[in-house]
Each structure stands twice: as C-alpha cells, then as structure tokens.
Design an enzyme around this catalytic site. Structure first.
Site, PDB file in Angstrom:
ATOM      1  N   ASN A  38      -3.292   6.518  -2.591  1.00  0.00           N
ATOM      2  CA  ASN A  38      -4.147   6.482  -3.571  1.00  0.00           C
ATOM      3  C   ASN A  38      -5.508   7.529  -2.919  1.00  0.00           C
ATOM      4  OD1 ASN A  38      -5.122   4.490  -1.222  1.00  0.00           O
ATOM      5  ND2 ASN A  38      -6.735   3.790  -2.862  1.00  0.00           N
ATOM      6  N   CYS A  40      -8.447   7.464  -1.907  1.00  0.00           N
ATOM      7  CA  CYS A  40      -9.305   6.928  -0.692  1.00  0.00           C
ATOM      8  C   CYS A  40      -8.418   6.619   0.343  1.00  0.00           C
ATOM      9  CB  CYS A  40      -9.852   5.588  -1.050  1.00  0.00           C
ATOM     10  SG  CYS A  40     -11.413   5.942  -2.221  1.00  0.00           S
ATOM     11  N   GLU A  42      -6.781   3.987   1.398  1.00  0.00           N
ATOM     12  CA  GLU A  42      -6.652   2.909   2.058  1.00  0.00           C
ATOM     13  C   GLU A  42      -5.085   2.233   1.650  1.00  0.00           C
ATOM     14  OE1 GLU A  42      -9.028   1.541  -1.668  1.00  0.00           O
ATOM     15  OE2 GLU A  42      -8.402   3.444  -0.445  1.00  0.00           O
TER      16      GLU A  42
END
Length: 216
Positions: A38, A40, A42
């Site tokens: 994704n 970001c 994470e």
C-alpha cells in the site's frame, strides 16, 4: 540506484523497497509472492488483498510514576484484535479482495507514540534503553494479539484456509525472528520479568500495574 533513492526521497510514497528481503520474510509465499505494498508500505502481502489496521496509543498506558500499565495494554490489544476479527471481509466491495481477506484474515495491529513515550521517560531514541523499550513494547503487543488470533479461530479453518498452505513459510519467518532477536545486544541486558523493560533514566526497572479493564 541514485535516481531510485532520489525519487523515493522526493515523493516519500511508498519509498524504496527491497524486493528480495521483503519476499524472504513473506509469511504466505506458498500462495504468491509480494509484488508491492500500500502507499505507506506498512502492509505487504499477496495481490488483491486488504488489511484491517489499528493502533494503540502507548502514552495512554504510561502511568504517573513512570511505569507502564502492561495489563491494561494487553487487555486493549485483545479487545482491538477481536473487533478487527469481527469485520474481516466486510469493508470491501471487491469480491476477490473480500475472498482473500476471509481466507487469510489479515489484521494489522500495532502501537503509536513510541517517540513520545521515550521522550516522556527521558530516553534517547538512539540508545540501548530506548531500543529495549521499543522491543519490549513490540513483544508486549504481539503476545495477546497472537494468543487471541490463534484461540479465536477454529481448527477446521486453520486446516483448510490460507494458514495451512503457508505453515512452512510462517514457521521459517518465526525462526528468523528468533535468530535475529537472540543476537541483539540489548536483549542480553533486559531484566527478566513480565514486561522485560529496561531500567529508566533513574536506574530503576519500571514496574507494572495489575489493574485492567475486562474485555467483554
């Protein structure tokens, strides 16, 4: 490499990723490889999948005397894991993503405000004490969540869904975590105990509170 690093620095989204390392630590590699993340970064898993994300504010469990309320933190970890488990597969209209969510039941659970916790405790980020606090927070969060997730799922599900087909990759990753943890310099200096927390800035080992709300 310089151009890739520069582009990652300029946009900071998703940043530079190391494909070989990511897939080495992939817990579901028997199903498919990890091709991306994704924005970001994470969450990294197979294509057409999603993850319920949640975090706990560490500062809420730092008591006035400088100790950390482990029991309350563990209770909240179990509660949030249960809530996330309930809504698995219900938050998407894409059938393929919903199918993989039900098959793998990805839950992204962690904590926030670690930096604030270290500053409030008078600990430097780049210190053995700071790293030990970070490690203790991480392990304290993992325990109740893993116990809940294993105990909440019926044996039939484990035998027939994504967990069974990826038992070997999962065990391999856990072994790598064990090996990495045993070689950390701070690990040997942690006092044994329920929290395994390092001494604080006054040279005392933080205590824990035994009072905690019950998770209905």
């Amino acid at each position: 490499m310089a151009q890739i690093a520069r582009a990652a620095w300029e946009c900071a989204d998703p940043g530079l990723q190391f494909d070989t390392t990511i897939n080495k630590w992939h817990t579901s590699s028997n199903t498919d490889r990890i091709n991306g993340s994704n924005p970001c970064s994470e969450y990294m898993h197979i294509d057409n999948s999603a993850c319920n994300l949640a975090s706990l504010n560490l500062m809420k469990y730092l008591l006035d005397d400088g100790s950390f309320d482990v029991d309350a933190f563990n209770t909240r970890s179990r509660c949030s894991s249960r809530a996330q488990e309930i809504i698995v597969g219900a938050a998407t209209t894409d059938e393929k993503i919903a199918e993989n969510s039900r098959k793998f039941r990805q839950l992204g659970s962690r904590y926030a405000n670690l930096g604030a916790l270290l500053m409030a405790s008078g600990l430097a980020y780049d210190s053995d004490e700071g790293r030990a606090w970070a490690g203790a927070s991480h392990r304290t969060d993992d325990g109740p969540r893993l116990r809940h997730q294993c105990g909440a799922r019926p044996v039939a599900w484990v035998r027939t869904r994504g967990s069974r087909e990826n038992a070997e990759p999962m065990i391999n990753v856990l072994r790598m975590h064990t090996r990495r943890g045993s070689t950390r310099s701070t690990a040997a200096r942690w006092p044994r105990g329920r929290f395994c927390a390092p001494p604080n800035s006054r040279g005392k080992t933080p205590s824990t509170s035994r009072t905690a709300p019950r998770c209905a």
